[in-house]
Design a protein around this motif. Structure first.
Motif, short mmCIF file in Angstrom:
data_model
loop_
_atom_site.label_atom_id
_atom_site.label_comp_id
_atom_site.label_asym_id
_atom_site.label_seq_id
_atom_site.Cartn_x
_atom_site.Cartn_y
_atom_site.Cartn_z
N PRO A 192 26.28 111.59 19.67
CA PRO A 192 25.40 111.90 20.81
C PRO A 192 24.22 112.76 20.35
N VAL A 193 23.06 112.51 20.96
CA VAL A 193 21.90 113.37 20.72
C VAL A 193 22.12 114.71 21.41
N ILE A 194 21.68 115.78 20.76
CA ILE A 194 21.70 117.11 21.35
C ILE A 194 20.26 117.49 21.68
N TYR A 246 17.19 107.65 15.64
CA TYR A 246 17.34 107.94 17.07
C TYR A 246 17.39 106.61 17.82
N VAL A 247 18.46 106.38 18.59
CA VAL A 247 18.59 105.15 19.36
C VAL A 247 19.02 105.50 20.78
N GLY A 248 18.97 104.49 21.66
CA GLY A 248 19.44 104.70 23.04
C GLY A 248 18.34 105.21 23.94
N GLY A 249 18.70 105.43 25.19
CA GLY A 249 17.72 105.85 26.17
C GLY A 249 16.77 104.71 26.48
N ASP A 250 15.69 105.03 27.20
CA ASP A 250 14.73 103.99 27.56
C ASP A 250 13.53 103.98 26.64
N GLY A 251 13.57 104.82 25.59
CA GLY A 251 12.46 104.84 24.64
C GLY A 251 11.28 105.65 25.09
N LEU A 252 11.30 106.15 26.33
CA LEU A 252 10.17 106.90 26.86
C LEU A 252 10.49 108.37 27.08
N ARG A 253 11.67 108.66 27.52
CA ARG A 253 12.03 110.05 27.82
C ARG A 253 13.48 110.27 27.42
N PRO A 254 13.84 111.49 27.05
CA PRO A 254 15.22 111.75 26.62
C PRO A 254 16.20 111.66 27.78
N GLY A 282 22.39 110.12 27.63
CA GLY A 282 23.10 109.02 26.99
C GLY A 282 22.52 108.61 25.65
N ASP A 283 21.48 109.29 25.21
CA ASP A 283 20.86 108.93 23.93
C ASP A 283 21.84 109.13 22.78
#
Length: 273
Positions: free
Chosen positions: A117-119, A243-251, A254-255
């Protein structure tokens, strides 16, 4: 009962570099106190304990003084042990059930890729004692679940700093990731060090969890998703960061971040219970 315990150098392709971790694949569950005692006896930044489940392995991590909810290098070491010691076939993914959720490790040639998971970090105002304890001027200060995330002006500052660990322990938050851009002619995108006297580790040699927050921090500043990072402790280690996941625009919460590293077994012994 005799129990095999394996020491692995993680985030390196050569022995006596990277971050050492002990890995113990348990035949039966043990008490928290026993695991903490083993971690204290090993006296490494992390000791990992695994138990086989129907769908993967339970995985817990202990420093010499406390249990932690997430550890990258000991997960990398655990994956390496499961494949190299025959607990998993080389074409199987390693699935870990942890206090940070399900973590999956995959073999990618000579590298092991971890799905973490991203922190995310938030801006904060640090006490003036933080700069004094670190011994360097601070460019940016953020805060996350690991502690402070501090950017300083240059790679040289990161490499040369000598924190006052006793002073750090007196701060409300004693654990700090320090980072900077790498030099212009470097093969790396950014470098870092992680000081964790609050966890009983003055400096962690190479820290997967720190790169879970560094991924988000440098993505926002460099506007890209893939990095080659170097943790500049005395042992040193290389981490591929994606870095993967999310919608690519904002953190989002779930990233995910894919961390890749190499690992080497340096010691195998019997732990006599």
């Amino acid at each position: 009962m005799r129990q095999i315990i394996t020491q692995v150098d993680a985030f390196t392709d050569k022995p006596f570099a990277g971050n050492p971790a002990a890995v113990c694949v348990l035949a039966t569950p043990q008490t928290d106190a026993w695991m903490q005692n083993v971690a204290q006896e090993m006296n490494l930044s992390e000791t990992a304990f695994l138990i086989k489940l129907d769908d993967g392995f339970s995985l817990r991590w202990f420093t010499p003084t406390t249990e932690v909810p997430l550890c990258g290098h000991a997960t990398l070491a655990s994956s390496h042990v499961l494949w190299s010691e025959g607990h998993l076939s080389t074409n199987e993914d390693a699935r870990f059930h942890t206090k940070s959720g399900l973590l999956i490790a995959k073999r990618q040639g000579d590298w092991i890729e971890l799905d973490f998971p991203v922190i995310h970090s938030q801006p904060t105002t640090a006490p003036p004692e933080l700069s004094q304890a670190l011994g360097v001027p601070l460019k940016t200060v953020m805060q996350n679940s690991l502690g402070y995330l501090v950017e300083v002006e240059s790679e040289d500052l990161v490499r040369q700093m000598q924190p006052n660990f006793q002073q750090m322990k007196s701060l409300p938050i004693a654990d700090v990731v320090v980072t900077s851009l790498a030099k212009a002619d470097s093969e790396y995108d950014f470098i870092s060090r992680f000081f964790a006297p609050g966890l009983g580790i003055n400096e962690d040699p190479v820290t997967g969890a720190a790169h879970c927050c560094l991924a988000a921090y440098w993505r926002d500043r460099l506007h890209k998703d893939q990095f080659l990072a170097y943790q500049a402790s005395s042992r040193g280690g290389v981490v591929k960061v994606n870095y993967v996941g999310g919608d690519g625009l904002r953190p989002t919460v779930g990233d995910r971040v894919l961390l890749a590293g190499q690992a080497v077994t340096v010691l195998r012994g019997e732990l006599i219970l």
